[in-house]
Design a protein around this motif. Structure first.
Motif, PDB file in Angstrom:
ATOM      1  N   GLY B  62      65.143  95.676 -28.037  1.00 40.35           N
ATOM      2  CA  GLY B  62      65.854  95.846 -29.305  1.00 40.35           C
ATOM      3  C   GLY B  62      66.862  96.971 -29.301  1.00 40.35           C
ATOM      4  O   GLY B  62      67.708  97.055 -30.186  1.00 40.35           O
ATOM      5  N   ASN B 143      76.304  93.104 -28.314  1.00 38.63           N
ATOM      6  CA  ASN B 143      74.957  93.652 -28.201  1.00 38.63           C
ATOM      7  C   ASN B 143      73.959  92.497 -28.090  1.00 38.63           C
ATOM      8  O   ASN B 143      73.563  91.913 -29.104  1.00 38.63           O
ATOM      9  CB  ASN B 143      74.640  94.529 -29.410  1.00 38.63           C
ATOM     10  CG  ASN B 143      73.209  95.065 -29.380  1.00 38.63           C
ATOM     11  OD1 ASN B 143      72.475  94.827 -28.415  1.00 38.63           O
ATOM     12  ND2 ASN B 143      72.823  95.765 -30.417  1.00 38.63           N
ATOM     13  N   ASP B 146      70.546  92.106 -30.037  1.00 40.06           N
ATOM     14  CA  ASP B 146      70.567  91.754 -31.458  1.00 40.06           C
ATOM     15  C   ASP B 146      70.296  90.253 -31.614  1.00 40.06           C
ATOM     16  O   ASP B 146      71.048  89.423 -31.089  1.00 40.06           O
ATOM     17  CB  ASP B 146      71.947  92.119 -32.029  1.00 40.06           C
ATOM     18  CG  ASP B 146      72.013  91.914 -33.533  1.00 40.06           C
ATOM     19  OD1 ASP B 146      71.680  90.800 -33.996  1.00 40.06           O
ATOM     20  OD2 ASP B 146      72.419  92.858 -34.239  1.00 40.06           O
ATOM     21  N   HIS B 147      69.229  89.920 -32.331  1.00 40.77           N
ATOM     22  CA  HIS B 147      68.865  88.509 -32.489  1.00 40.77           C
ATOM     23  C   HIS B 147      69.968  87.708 -33.171  1.00 40.77           C
ATOM     24  O   HIS B 147      70.191  86.531 -32.845  1.00 40.77           O
ATOM     25  CB  HIS B 147      67.568  88.393 -33.288  1.00 40.77           C
ATOM     26  CG  HIS B 147      66.348  88.764 -32.488  1.00 40.77           C
ATOM     27  ND1 HIS B 147      65.062  88.553 -32.936  1.00 40.77           N
ATOM     28  CD2 HIS B 147      66.230  89.323 -31.257  1.00 40.77           C
ATOM     29  CE1 HIS B 147      64.199  88.973 -32.018  1.00 40.77           C
ATOM     30  NE2 HIS B 147      64.883  89.459 -30.998  1.00 40.77           N
TER      31      HIS B 147
END
Lengths: 48, 228
Positions: B62, B143, B146-147
């Motif tokens: 994360g 990124n 990042d989900h």
């Protein structure tokens, strides 16, 4: 560079007759001779 | 009787590729492999399968930091050395049509990105997802921890965004990823990219296209010489 189950260059794959189990062990991979010394990222994250 | 019509030669050459999304040489090696396949007279008879590998599995899930900052901190590399290394790889990448933007690249834990590759594989979109993730990491500077970003990339490929988010939230494909990592250990793979041709011959690293062409040639010859 892989450290096991690999033979360098074009060595012949060993015969698998010695494998005692019913399922034979996989033949070692035959590595092609690299043309360039760089180009790998190692497990420690270092790329060279 | 032609071996190219009957027997093993009629089956696709299988190329198994172990790589990681944050591995710059994997991006390059993937592009060079594709060049070699396109140049090969039997390139249409090649199937590439991707397998997960993690260069930095201990990185916090994360989180994301600039890769250059990570390199400087982790290895104590002077900025000038990092830039020189990037310049060299950028030049090689440009020859293969890649646009490395190293100052934007992020270091992340790639486990979730690998989930997206396995999700894409289930929808016959594996190569496209691998390409998209490499471009997102090394050109777009996204990124990938990042989900929301990962789900957007899945949607870009026509996959269902909600399904992608669910796969991330439920930690889907864990078993498939572990199986890839376990097989890599069995094969003694200690660095990526790593390419295995028909479970027999292997190339380590982003080698020149000539070596990949050689691997394809000799693999095809192996097939022609083997009994059907």
């Amino acid at each position: 560079m892989p450290s096991s189950n690999v033979v360098e260059d074009d060595q012949q794959v060993e015969a698998e007759a010695a494998a005692p189990a019913a399922e034979p062990a996989p033949a070692p991979l035959i590595m092609l001779e690299p043309l360039d010394e760089s180009g790998v990222c190692a497990v420690d994250g270092w790329c060279d | 009787m032609s071996a190219s019509v009957f027997g093993r030669a009629a089956e696709p050459i299988l190329i198994d590729v172990w790589s990681d999304v944050v591995c710059p040489f994997c991006y390059l090696g993937n592009a060079i492999l594709k060049e070699a396949i396109e140049q090969h007279p039997h390139g249409s008879s090649v199937q590439v399968r991707y397998h997960s590998f993690q260069l930095n599995p201990g990185f916090p899930v994360g989180e994301a930091v600039l890769a250059d900052d990570y390199l400087a901190q982790q290895y104590g590399m002077p900025k000038a050395q990092i830039e020189a290394s990037h310049a060299q790889l950028s030049a090689r990448g440009a020859q293969s049509g890649l646009d490395y933007q190293f100052p934007k690249s992020m270091m992340i834990n790639t486990l979730d990105a690998h989930r997206m590759i396995h999700l894409a594989k289930a929808h016959d979109q594996e190569p496209a997802m691998v390409d998209r993730l490499f471009r997102a990491e090394f050109t777009d500077g996204l990124n990938l921890a990042d989900h929301g970003v990962l789900a957007d990339l899945a949607a870009d490929l026509g996959l269902d965004r909600a399904e992608a988010l669910k796969a991330l939230e439920t930690k889907a494909y864990e078993q498939d990823i572990r199986a890839d990592l376990s097989r890599a250990r069995e094969l003694g793979i200690s660095g990526v990219p790593f390419f295995v041709f028909d479970n027999k011959r292997a190339v380590s690293g982003a080698q020149p296209v000539e070596l990949f062409r050689q691997a394809l040639d000799v693999t095809w010859q192996d097939r022609a010489a083997s009994p059907a």
